[in-house]
Design an enzyme around this catalytic site. Structure first.
Site, PDB file in Angstrom:
ATOM      1  N   HIS A   1      59.538  48.057  81.430  1.00  0.00           N
ATOM      2  CA  HIS A   1      58.256  47.818  82.089  1.00  0.00           C
ATOM      3  C   HIS A   1      58.484  46.844  83.241  1.00  0.00           C
ATOM      4  O   HIS A   1      59.424  46.051  83.235  1.00  0.00           O
ATOM      5  CB  HIS A   1      57.257  47.214  81.105  1.00  0.00           C
TER       6      HIS A   1
ATOM      7  N   CYS B   1      51.075  44.617  78.144  1.00  0.00           N
ATOM      8  CA  CYS B   1      51.018  45.164  76.787  1.00  0.00           C
ATOM      9  C   CYS B   1      51.592  44.130  75.807  1.00  0.00           C
ATOM     10  O   CYS B   1      52.071  43.068  76.215  1.00  0.00           O
ATOM     11  CB  CYS B   1      51.811  46.464  76.711  1.00  0.00           C
TER      12      CYS B   1
ATOM     13  N   GLU C   1      57.041  44.112  84.047  1.00  0.00           N
ATOM     14  CA  GLU C   1      57.068  42.699  83.648  1.00  0.00           C
ATOM     15  C   GLU C   1      58.425  42.310  83.065  1.00  0.00           C
ATOM     16  O   GLU C   1      58.983  41.268  83.414  1.00  0.00           O
ATOM     17  CB  GLU C   1      55.994  42.408  82.586  1.00  0.00           C
TER      18      GLU C   1
ATOM     19  N   CYS D   1      55.331  43.188  76.495  1.00  0.00           N
ATOM     20  CA  CYS D   1      55.483  42.318  77.664  1.00  0.00           C
ATOM     21  C   CYS D   1      54.887  40.944  77.396  1.00  0.00           C
ATOM     22  O   CYS D   1      55.457  39.924  77.797  1.00  0.00           O
ATOM     23  CB  CYS D   1      54.852  42.971  78.880  1.00  0.00           C
TER      24      CYS D   1
END
Length: 162
Positions: A63, A93, A65, A96
């Site tokens: 992801h 999420c 992040e 993260c």
């Protein structure tokens, strides 16, 4: 517990950095990845930037992040990032958010809320949960319309393909 704050329309320094995160999201869109972008800022300077890459890297943890945090930690030679702010185009999420807590980020600024997976109050509370050993200051809703629009565009295009 630090609560998630909502931001109005005032132009701020935060907006400048969120626009950089949106540029990263555009890169993800061009690569046919879910268009999420992130930048890590320390002392008003971007130290890392990234966009979603799970498809291209064959990595479910890739992801925006996570990739931005990894790059910032390498650049700063420290896995703790207590004097940094993460700007991300969508509410992080749970995965993260967990990484953000472990990195001890001082602040997280996100654009669009994520009712299905957001871990800053939309679906879960992780970023500033009172029982965790670190709570990040969270500012949600910065450039939310623009951040949501790029995601909407991506998913509408994907539905048309199918």
């Amino acid at each position: 517990m630090r609560r998630t704050r909502q931001l109005g329309n005032a132009a701020t320094r935060d907006e400048v950095f969120m626009r950089q995160a949106l540029r990263e999201a555009s890169r993800a869109l061009r690569e046919d990845e879910v268009p999420v972008g992130a930048v890590v800022v320390r002392h008003d300077r971007i130290v890392a930037r990234a966009h979603n890459r799970p498809l291209h890297l064959h990595d479910p943890s890739a992801h925006a992040e996570i990739l931005a945090l990894r790059r910032a930690a390498r650049k700063l030679a420290n896995y703790r990032l207590p004097d940094c702010t993460l700007y991300v185009t969508i509410e992080p999420c749970a995965m993260c958010a967990g990484a953000i807590v472990h990195a001890r980020l001082r602040r997280v600024v996100f654009g669009a809320s994520d009712a299905k997976a957001g871990a800053s109050g939309s679906a879960l509370v992780v970023l500033n949960h009172p029982r965790l050993n670190h709570q990040a200051e969270v500012l949600g809703g910065l450039l939310a319309g623009e951040c949501a629009a790029i995601l909407r565009e991506f998913f509408q295009k994907r539905r048309r393909k199918n």
